[in-house]
Motif scaffolding. Structure first.
Motif, mmCIF file in Angstrom:
data_model
loop_
_atom_site.group_PDB
_atom_site.id
_atom_site.type_symbol
_atom_site.label_atom_id
_atom_site.label_comp_id
_atom_site.label_asym_id
_atom_site.label_seq_id
_atom_site.Cartn_x
_atom_site.Cartn_y
_atom_site.Cartn_z
ATOM 1 N N GLN A 188 0.884 -1.179 0.045
ATOM 2 C CA GLN A 188 0.165 0.035 0.129
ATOM 3 C C GLN A 188 0.879 1.267 0.021
ATOM 4 O OE1 GLN A 188 -0.198 1.611 3.382
ATOM 5 N NE2 GLN A 188 -1.247 3.453 2.573
ATOM 6 N N GLY A 189 0.553 2.293 -0.860
ATOM 7 C CA GLY A 189 1.199 3.476 -0.912
ATOM 8 C C GLY A 189 2.388 3.424 -1.828
ATOM 9 N N LYS A 190 2.949 4.560 -1.992
ATOM 10 C CA LYS A 190 4.127 4.818 -3.155
ATOM 11 C C LYS A 190 5.309 5.320 -2.278
ATOM 12 C CE LYS A 190 0.618 5.472 -6.860
ATOM 13 N NZ LYS A 190 0.228 6.506 -7.950
ATOM 14 N N GLY A 191 6.103 5.452 -2.968
ATOM 15 C CA GLY A 191 7.344 6.133 -2.820
ATOM 16 C C GLY A 191 8.442 5.273 -1.991
ATOM 17 N N LEU A 192 9.535 5.762 -1.658
ATOM 18 C CA LEU A 192 10.500 4.641 -1.038
ATOM 19 C C LEU A 192 10.045 3.850 0.247
ATOM 20 C CD1 LEU A 192 13.540 7.016 -1.054
ATOM 21 C CD2 LEU A 192 13.222 5.436 -2.551
ATOM 22 N N GLY A 193 9.251 4.493 0.929
ATOM 23 C CA GLY A 193 8.443 3.506 2.129
ATOM 24 C C GLY A 193 7.916 2.363 1.560
ATOM 25 N N ALA A 194 7.299 2.147 0.424
ATOM 26 C CA ALA A 194 6.854 1.153 -0.139
ATOM 27 C C ALA A 194 7.594 0.200 -0.799
ATOM 28 C CB ALA A 194 5.809 1.596 -1.298
ATOM 29 N N VAL A 195 8.792 0.824 -1.371
ATOM 30 C CA VAL A 195 9.889 0.014 -1.677
ATOM 31 C C VAL A 195 10.673 -0.473 -0.721
ATOM 32 C CG1 VAL A 195 12.181 0.151 -2.897
ATOM 33 C CG2 VAL A 195 10.275 1.615 -3.716
ATOM 34 N N GLU A 196 10.867 0.089 0.322
ATOM 35 C CA GLU A 196 11.559 -0.637 1.685
ATOM 36 C C GLU A 196 10.604 -1.791 2.189
ATOM 37 O OE1 GLU A 196 12.348 2.199 4.618
ATOM 38 O OE2 GLU A 196 13.583 3.562 3.447
ATOM 39 N N ALA A 197 9.270 -1.592 2.296
ATOM 40 C CA ALA A 197 8.364 -2.737 2.676
ATOM 41 C C ALA A 197 8.382 -3.908 1.804
ATOM 42 C CB ALA A 197 7.040 -2.318 2.860
ATOM 43 N N ALA A 198 8.713 -3.614 0.481
ATOM 44 C CA ALA A 198 8.470 -4.710 -0.574
ATOM 45 C C ALA A 198 9.845 -5.370 -0.316
ATOM 46 C CB ALA A 198 8.447 -4.148 -1.846
ATOM 47 N N ALA A 199 10.953 -4.651 -0.093
ATOM 48 C CA ALA A 199 12.314 -5.262 -0.159
ATOM 49 C C ALA A 199 12.349 -6.053 1.239
ATOM 50 C CB ALA A 199 13.374 -4.197 0.020
ATOM 51 N N ALA A 200 11.882 -5.809 2.113
ATOM 52 C CA ALA A 200 11.666 -6.530 3.414
ATOM 53 C C ALA A 200 10.888 -7.850 3.313
ATOM 54 C CB ALA A 200 10.965 -5.727 4.654
#
Length: 399
Positions: A188-200
């Motif tokens: 959910q969401g966009k930006g680097l926060g979403a990328v970090e969650a996806a990587a985790a």
């Protein structure tokens, strides 16, 4: 969803090569300002004293600054005043423009060269950021070898932000001790926060998908990982604690070569696409990752076992596909469109063709204006493969 080199020392690079005009690999960025220079002199020579445009030569370095490199712009910054002097001297004395316009041309050349330096540096920074984004994307969405895990696969990722080129969609195939596991998800969401969650989440999937014997356990570990990630981000003041992710987990067990296991966590159910038609996996598996606390039952996640016949492909998409709208606000009818396409050409069911078809039709439906990151991922067992994992079921890797 989807050319630079001359310049002062330290300003050469890919950004410059990308911005130049090329013909057969050669830069022709110098042609427009040169043609403008010649045109100004020619028109001024053929017009009367009532229509003097020789001072327009000051525009030439400005045009060069927009499309040429620093050295090219500097060359025109010198050539323009020199041409001005030569043309002005050639005119009769009463028609000469004089020193003021020459000074204007010289100052214009200096300013144009400075502007070009700023432009080239900005281009280099932009290309560097694009390289960083591409590296992040390759790290999160690692390249998958052909036939990886005994699966024929194809995927396409289209970021809604065409400049960022990276978002919260993720997918992967992980071979393991108990068969091959596949994941597709959308944070959910966009930006680097979403990328970090996806990587985790991907990091956890790659470990648990390899080691854990039960697909439900893999889903539980993903839930725990996202909760821990959110807790850390909230402690750092970078999250509001409401991050979640939808996901699809697919297992190809060694002992059931014509069956797949599926856990759908708040995501659109995958489609089974084959020469005989299209059907959807059963819904109602579980809540999105990060929302387990809302489940009053709190029991183990149900794992559905679905037959997958030879030649059938699992098609998984993120909501960038199903929520793509046309100019009338109508959502893209994925299931109906794929069903009609397979009826007309059963070969569409092959992963590569299927992904290309869905991508093209989605972009056509929304006119190329994606409102969200979009991923299309298709997998099917390779022909003749009885098992797709890399283990013997007893915790040992096969040679």
């Amino acid at each position: 969803m989807r050319a630079v080199s001359d310049g002062a020392t330290g300003l050469k690079g890919d950004a410059r090569r990308q911005s130049l005009l090329h013909v057969r690999g050669r830069s022709v960025a110098w042609v427009p300002p040169l043609l403008l220079l010649v045109a100004i002199v020619a028109v001024d020579y053929r017009t009367s004293s009532d229509f003097r445009i020789l001072s327009w030569i000051v525009l030439v370095p400005g045009i060069a600054a927009a499309i040429c490199g620093v050295w090219g712009t500097a060359a025109f910054a010198v050539l323009a005043p020199a041409t001005y002097v030569a043309a002005d001297v050639a005119l009769p004395h009463e028609f000469e423009a004089g020193l003021p316009d020459l000074v204007l041309a010289g100052i214009g050349g200096v300013l144009a060269t400075a502007a070009c330096v700023v432009r080239v540096r900005s281009e280099r920074r932009m290309v560097h950021m694009q390289d960083v984004a591409a590296t992040i994307r390759r790290t999160v969405l690692r390249p998958l070898p052909p036939g990886w895990g005994g699966l024929e696969h194809a995927a396409v990722y289209l970021a809604a932000d065409s400049e960022a080129r990276v978002g919260g969609d993720f997918y992967d195939i992980q071979i393991g001790l108990y068969g091959t596991r596949v994941i597709l998800g959308d944070v959910q969401g966009k930006g680097l926060g979403a990328v970090e969650a996806a990587a985790a989440l991907l990091g956890t999937f790659r470990e648990t998908g390899y080691h854990e014997p039960e697909l439900a356990t893999v889903a539980e570990r993903l839930e725990e990982r996202l909760q821990r990630h959110i807790l850390m981000r909230v402690a750092l003041g970078s999250e509001d604690g409401e991050r979640f992710a939808t996901a699809v987990l697919i297992g190809f067990p060694e002992e059931e070569p014509e069956t797949v296991q599926a856990v759908v966590l708040g995501h659109d159910c995958p489609l089974v696409v084959g020469p005989d038609g299209v059907r959807s996996l059963p819904p109602g598996h579980g809540l999105p990752l990060g929302m387990a606390a809302l489940d009053p039952a709190g029991g183990p996640l149900p794992v559905h076992r679905v037959p997958l016949r030879p030649g059938e492909t699992l098609l998984m998409t993120t909501d960038g596909v199903t929520e793509a709208r046309n100019s009338d606000g109508v959502f893209y009818p994925l299931t109906d469109d794929v069903t009609a396409a397979v009826a007309a050409d059963p070969g569409i069911a092959r992963p590569r063709r299927l992904v290309a078809f869905v991508r093209e039709r989605t972009l056509r439906h929304c006119g190329g204006r994606l409102a969200d990151d979009t991923t299309v991922f298709a997998v099917r067992r390779t022909k003749g493969a009885k098992g797709v994992g890399n283990g013997d079921g007893n915790g040992r890797l096969r040679a």
